[in-house]
Design a protein around this motif. Sequence first.
Motif, mmCIF file in Angstrom:
data_model
loop_
_atom_site.group_PDB
_atom_site.id
_atom_site.type_symbol
_atom_site.label_atom_id
_atom_site.label_comp_id
_atom_site.label_asym_id
_atom_site.label_seq_id
_atom_site.Cartn_x
_atom_site.Cartn_y
_atom_site.Cartn_z
ATOM 1 N N CYS A 200 0.933 -1.148 0.185
ATOM 2 C CA CYS A 200 -0.098 0.113 0.116
ATOM 3 C C CYS A 200 0.883 1.247 0.219
ATOM 4 C CB CYS A 200 -0.925 -0.060 1.195
ATOM 5 S SG CYS A 200 -1.676 1.630 1.600
ATOM 6 N N CYS A 203 0.368 2.985 3.712
ATOM 7 C CA CYS A 203 0.729 2.291 4.991
ATOM 8 C C CYS A 203 1.434 1.126 4.745
ATOM 9 C CB CYS A 203 -0.588 2.157 5.839
ATOM 10 S SG CYS A 203 -1.425 0.334 5.239
ATOM 11 N N CYS A 214 -7.021 -0.303 0.144
ATOM 12 C CA CYS A 214 -6.167 -0.945 1.120
ATOM 13 C C CYS A 214 -7.078 -1.449 2.441
ATOM 14 C CB CYS A 214 -5.108 -0.106 1.648
ATOM 15 S SG CYS A 214 -4.260 -0.588 2.978
ATOM 16 N N CYS A 217 -5.701 0.629 5.889
ATOM 17 C CA CYS A 217 -6.143 1.903 5.870
ATOM 18 C C CYS A 217 -7.142 2.481 5.211
ATOM 19 C CB CYS A 217 -4.689 2.718 5.680
ATOM 20 S SG CYS A 217 -4.207 2.947 4.134
HETATM 21 ZN ZN LIG Z 1 -2.956 1.097 3.431
#
Ligand SMILES: [Zn+2]
Length: 384
Positions: A200, A203, A214, A217
């Motif tokens: 990602c 994050c 994702c 997050c």
């Molecule tokens: Zn993420």
Amino acid sequence: MPTILVVIGLVPFFAGRTLLTSGLVISWYLAFDAGNGGLNFRSALILTLGVAVTAGIDYGLTKLKPWARELLTATLTIPKELEDKFKVFAALMCATALISNENGSRLQLIGALVIVGGLSWLFTKLRSNADAIFETLPVAQLPGVGSAIFLVELVSTIAGVALAFLAPVVSVVLMVFALIGLALVAAALRRFRDGAREACVSCGASVHQCAGACPKCGTAHAAHCVGVLGRPTKALVQDESRHRLVLLAGHRCPRCADGLRGSHCPACKLDAFRDDAEFTAFVRYVDTRFAVMTPVFVALGFMPVLGLALALVAYRLSSAGAFAGYADWRGKLGVRVLRGAMLVGLALVQPVPLIGVAATWAYLTLSHVWTRATVKRTLVDVDA
Ligand SMILES: [Zn+2]
Ligand SMILES: [Zn+2]
Ligand SMILES: [Zn+2]
């Protein structure tokens, strides 16, 4: 100290079919070793009760309402790996019951428990990792695969427990090989799966290339289209709601593209279906795939016996069989009973011209309609 070798040899089987292994160990001692300083009646009783109680707790937790499970998970440290803990606990109970009957010192017993506990923890972790990765692969969805694995494990457990008693040294050597093999298999499965993943951008969490967001997050991700066997293609998704349906038909989360549990995504902590309209669209999509596959099912009906097996594989591998993943255990049991009855009926009508050909298609239609009704009922139950 042969008893410790016996217990170490039993570790892989406690990590697999825990209850079966406990039952086999108890039966073995009651049958062959009762008066021999082996397992006495009291230890057998403790072992049985301990395993039964933990199995009961384990089963009870799966029956809890989602909010109660969330509460327990948040307040106590009872994560989903409770099953893993249960397996380690059962191996420790067995070790205690077997070793405490020998005239060893307390220190020897503690040492043995540390070894058995460590080994069975390692085994259980490796095994559940491999399981979790395997379940995200499309092969796991094939109808015969689950029962084949179950059968192989059943036979190897019975053979392995007998070997642990008869030839403890051989079974410990085999256990070491099994541990190495399991680690290699888990690594290979992970490599295969991670080929379809990327980090990602916000994050760093591992995100499937087919994901729209994702799971950690929520950052949006440009989803890749779903290709052959659920692997991502180079092309990016144009029609988002259709992409969601394709993922749902593969029993994968429409948001993060990882495997669903029932109709819930454990990674996103979201329900699979956005709303009732999406569920309706999903039912229509799957029914359309079934209609598209119908000529294949009819054609396979011309082949005696093997045709049905191939048709079942085609049904489950294509999106036509997507309802099965969303059925609860009652629904799955119903389909299994129906399948048994139909197979008997099919064997009877197979030699009859025309009817025999239609039987395979008729069988799949019936089980399709049945599973659809089950899934509708399950999802309505979840809403209530
Ligand atoms: Zn993420
Ligand atoms: Zn990408
Ligand atoms: Zn998800």
